[in-house]
Design a protein around this motif. Sequence first.
Motif, PDB file in Angstrom:
ATOM      1  N   TYR A  65       0.882  -0.902  -0.047  1.00 28.83           N
ATOM      2  CA  TYR A  65       0.139  -0.325  -0.508  1.00 28.83           C
ATOM      3  C   TYR A  65       1.094   0.902  -0.017  1.00 28.83           C
ATOM      4  N   HIS A  66       1.495   1.944   0.810  1.00 28.35           N
ATOM      5  CA  HIS A  66       2.370   2.671   1.390  1.00 28.35           C
ATOM      6  C   HIS A  66       3.824   2.886  -0.411  1.00 28.35           C
ATOM      7  N   ALA A  72      -5.857  -0.261  -0.087  1.00 24.93           N
ATOM      8  CA  ALA A  72      -6.149  -0.410   0.845  1.00 24.93           C
ATOM      9  C   ALA A  72      -6.776  -2.074   1.750  1.00 24.93           C
ATOM     10  N   ALA A  73      -7.727  -1.705   0.417  1.00 24.14           N
ATOM     11  CA  ALA A  73      -8.044  -3.282   0.377  1.00 24.14           C
ATOM     12  C   ALA A  73      -7.479  -4.295  -0.046  1.00 24.14           C
ATOM     13  N   GLY A  74      -6.103  -3.452  -0.453  1.00 22.21           N
ATOM     14  CA  GLY A  74      -4.892  -4.922  -1.697  1.00 22.21           C
ATOM     15  C   GLY A  74      -5.697  -5.641  -2.172  1.00 22.21           C
ATOM     16  N   THR A 129      -1.218  13.195   7.833  1.00 17.63           N
ATOM     17  CA  THR A 129      -2.030  12.186   7.087  1.00 17.63           C
ATOM     18  C   THR A 129      -1.910  12.017   5.670  1.00 17.63           C
ATOM     19  N   THR A 130      -1.454  12.672   4.839  1.00 17.83           N
ATOM     20  CA  THR A 130      -1.259  12.344   3.215  1.00 17.83           C
ATOM     21  C   THR A 130       0.494  12.875   3.084  1.00 17.83           C
ATOM     22  N   ARG A 131      -0.144  11.596   1.982  1.00 16.21           N
ATOM     23  CA  ARG A 131       1.640  11.440   0.987  1.00 16.21           C
ATOM     24  C   ARG A 131       1.411  11.039  -0.255  1.00 16.21           C
ATOM     25  N   ARG A 132       1.783  11.538  -1.112  1.00 15.93           N
ATOM     26  CA  ARG A 132       1.453  11.051  -2.388  1.00 15.93           C
ATOM     27  C   ARG A 132       0.420  11.188  -2.846  1.00 15.93           C
ATOM     28  N   HIS A 133      -0.680  12.204  -2.312  1.00 15.17           N
ATOM     29  CA  HIS A 133      -1.756  12.309  -2.839  1.00 15.17           C
ATOM     30  C   HIS A 133      -2.654  10.677  -2.076  1.00 15.17           C
ATOM     31  N   ARG A 134      -2.305   9.979  -1.101  1.00 18.07           N
ATOM     32  CA  ARG A 134      -2.858   9.291  -0.448  1.00 18.07           C
ATOM     33  C   ARG A 134      -2.905   9.322   1.075  1.00 18.07           C
ATOM     34  N   ALA A 135      -3.881   8.726   1.551  1.00 14.46           N
ATOM     35  CA  ALA A 135      -3.760   8.690   3.126  1.00 14.46           C
ATOM     36  C   ALA A 135      -2.485   8.144   3.450  1.00 14.46           C
ATOM     37  N   THR A 136      -1.692   8.529   4.537  1.00 18.28           N
ATOM     38  CA  THR A 136      -0.159   7.582   4.535  1.00 18.28           C
ATOM     39  C   THR A 136      -1.320   6.316   5.419  1.00 18.28           C
ATOM     40  N   ALA A 137       0.250   5.804   5.572  1.00 15.11           N
ATOM     41  CA  ALA A 137       0.188   3.874   6.009  1.00 15.11           C
ATOM     42  C   ALA A 137      -0.477   3.635   7.403  1.00 15.11           C
ATOM     43  N   TRP A 138      -0.024   4.827   8.457  1.00 18.08           N
ATOM     44  CA  TRP A 138       0.257   4.853   9.835  1.00 18.08           C
ATOM     45  C   TRP A 138      -2.061   5.008  10.011  1.00 18.08           C
ATOM     46  N   THR A 139      -2.240   5.734   9.214  1.00 18.69           N
ATOM     47  CA  THR A 139      -3.657   6.261   9.224  1.00 18.69           C
ATOM     48  C   THR A 139      -4.757   4.851   9.387  1.00 18.69           C
ATOM     49  N   VAL A 140      -4.224   4.337   7.286  1.00 17.26           N
ATOM     50  CA  VAL A 140      -5.026   3.130   7.837  1.00 17.26           C
ATOM     51  C   VAL A 140      -4.734   1.925   7.976  1.00 17.26           C
ATOM     52  N   PHE A 141      -3.726   1.929   8.220  1.00 16.99           N
ATOM     53  CA  PHE A 141      -3.473  -0.037   9.289  1.00 16.99           C
ATOM     54  C   PHE A 141      -2.823   0.696  10.376  1.00 16.99           C
ATOM     55  N   GLY A 142      -2.750   1.748  10.748  1.00 15.99           N
ATOM     56  CA  GLY A 142      -2.273   1.944  12.373  1.00 15.99           C
ATOM     57  C   GLY A 142      -0.493   2.266  12.605  1.00 15.99           C
ATOM     58  N   SER A 143      -0.491   2.312  13.587  1.00 18.09           N
ATOM     59  CA  SER A 143       1.086   3.267  13.755  1.00 18.09           C
ATOM     60  C   SER A 143       1.763   2.256  14.401  1.00 18.09           C
ATOM     61  N   PRO A 144       1.194   1.524  15.370  1.00 18.23           N
ATOM     62  CA  PRO A 144       2.220  -0.199  15.018  1.00 18.23           C
ATOM     63  C   PRO A 144       2.580  -0.516  13.411  1.00 18.23           C
ATOM     64  N   GLY A 145       1.755  -1.465  12.901  1.00 18.71           N
ATOM     65  CA  GLY A 145       1.882  -1.174  11.270  1.00 18.71           C
ATOM     66  C   GLY A 145       3.088  -0.835  10.720  1.00 18.71           C
ATOM     67  N   ALA A 262      -2.237  19.974  -4.803  1.00 24.05           N
ATOM     68  CA  ALA A 262      -2.432  19.591  -6.283  1.00 24.05           C
ATOM     69  C   ALA A 262      -1.149  19.016  -6.371  1.00 24.05           C
ATOM     70  N   LEU A 263      -0.780  19.574  -6.535  1.00 20.69           N
ATOM     71  CA  LEU A 263       0.935  18.973  -6.912  1.00 20.69           C
ATOM     72  C   LEU A 263       2.391  18.348  -5.863  1.00 20.69           C
ATOM     73  N   THR A 264       2.280  18.874  -4.982  1.00 23.74           N
ATOM     74  CA  THR A 264       2.778  18.375  -4.087  1.00 23.74           C
ATOM     75  C   THR A 264       2.055  16.909  -2.730  1.00 23.74           C
ATOM     76  N   GLY A 265       0.256  17.449  -3.093  1.00 25.97           N
ATOM     77  CA  GLY A 265       0.383  15.976  -2.586  1.00 25.97           C
ATOM     78  C   GLY A 265       0.304  16.007  -1.209  1.00 25.97           C
ATOM     79  N   LYS A 266       0.075  17.566  -0.408  1.00 25.46           N
ATOM     80  CA  LYS A 266       0.638  17.185   0.616  1.00 25.46           C
ATOM     81  C   LYS A 266      -0.266  19.170   0.939  1.00 25.46           C
ATOM     82  N   PRO A 267      -1.318  18.658   2.088  1.00 23.69           N
ATOM     83  CA  PRO A 267      -1.493  19.872   2.367  1.00 23.69           C
ATOM     84  C   PRO A 267      -1.233  21.707   2.637  1.00 23.69           C
TER      85      PRO A 267
END
Length: 348
Positions: A65-66, A72-74, A129-145, A262-267
């Motif tokens: 995913y990252h 996020a669903a695989g 919470t966003t990187r490369r125009h997507r939700a960051t991995a920790w927001t999807v799968f949790g910080s430990p994962g 829109a270009l950087t993928g970050k707020p």
Amino acid sequence: MSTPTAVPPTGRPAAAGAVPSQGHAPSPADAPARLALRRARTLVEPALLDWVDRLPGELRRIARYHFGWNDAAGAPDQGLVGKVLRPALVLSAAEACGGRPEESLPPAVAVELVHNFSLLHDDILDGDTTRRHRATAWTVFGSPGALLTGDALLSHAFRVLADDGSPRAAAAVRALSDATTLLVEGEHTDVGFESREAVPLQACLAMSERKTAELMACSCELGAVWAGAAPERVAALRRFGHHLGLGFQIADDLLGIWGDPALTGKPAGADLAARKKSLPVAAALAADGAAARRLAALYRPVDPDGPPEGPERIAELAELVERAGGRGWAERAADEHADRAAAALAES
């Protein structure tokens, strides 16, 4: 000796479009860099995916995913995201020293694994919470994962080099290990800066050298070492990577304040909202004058339990940084590092 073509020797913000997704529209002068980056992606992606797929179960899912291969669903997604800049530096440095890019894949894959280890950890530490125009991995799968997936990528990076069997693998492992340790030190310093009201500009530069420039310098070094270059050529290409990395970080800091989401993928203004002591901010806070004083009064650590700041306050902070001279300093510093990178390249 031929010249590396991964990125033109410039750290100028106006030329940051030479790196995809860096926040500027491309220009004809960027064409050689973009060609080298596309080549690196073509060469590196299959090998990188192979190593990611060696991770166990859930770690593999998070890593896929990252990197952008799955959603996020695989399910299959857009494919490898990110600039692949550091592998491109490895391959181009090797080619410049007489090597074949295809034979330099192990260090190219290794530096990309280390880079993404740092991104997974960085997003958690910064709360991004966003990187490369997507939700960051920790927001999807949790910080430990996400944290443990980063650890696994780091472990794989050194396995890639060790498994190659090259007589230069041991030297590459030492160089990458040293660079990774400095990168982690830089990240630790950066996090510590957020709780301080003021940070000297030189301290911010030293942090950026470790957090960003060191891995780029190491990428150039590894490509040259893998190709069997003479020590003086290795040193010159390492200096090129160092100054390119600092110019890149300065450009990234400018985009963190004034870049187009829109270009950087970050707020927009995310670094200001987090009270990051980026280089333009540090330069502005070190200045004299009413704008610098007003910025210092407002740029205090954020109360995590307080209400979020509105866009008006972020816009005011950005204006104060510019009025205090932080933007101008950063643009001049990027030009200086561009010139120094070009000089190092000429020496190689």
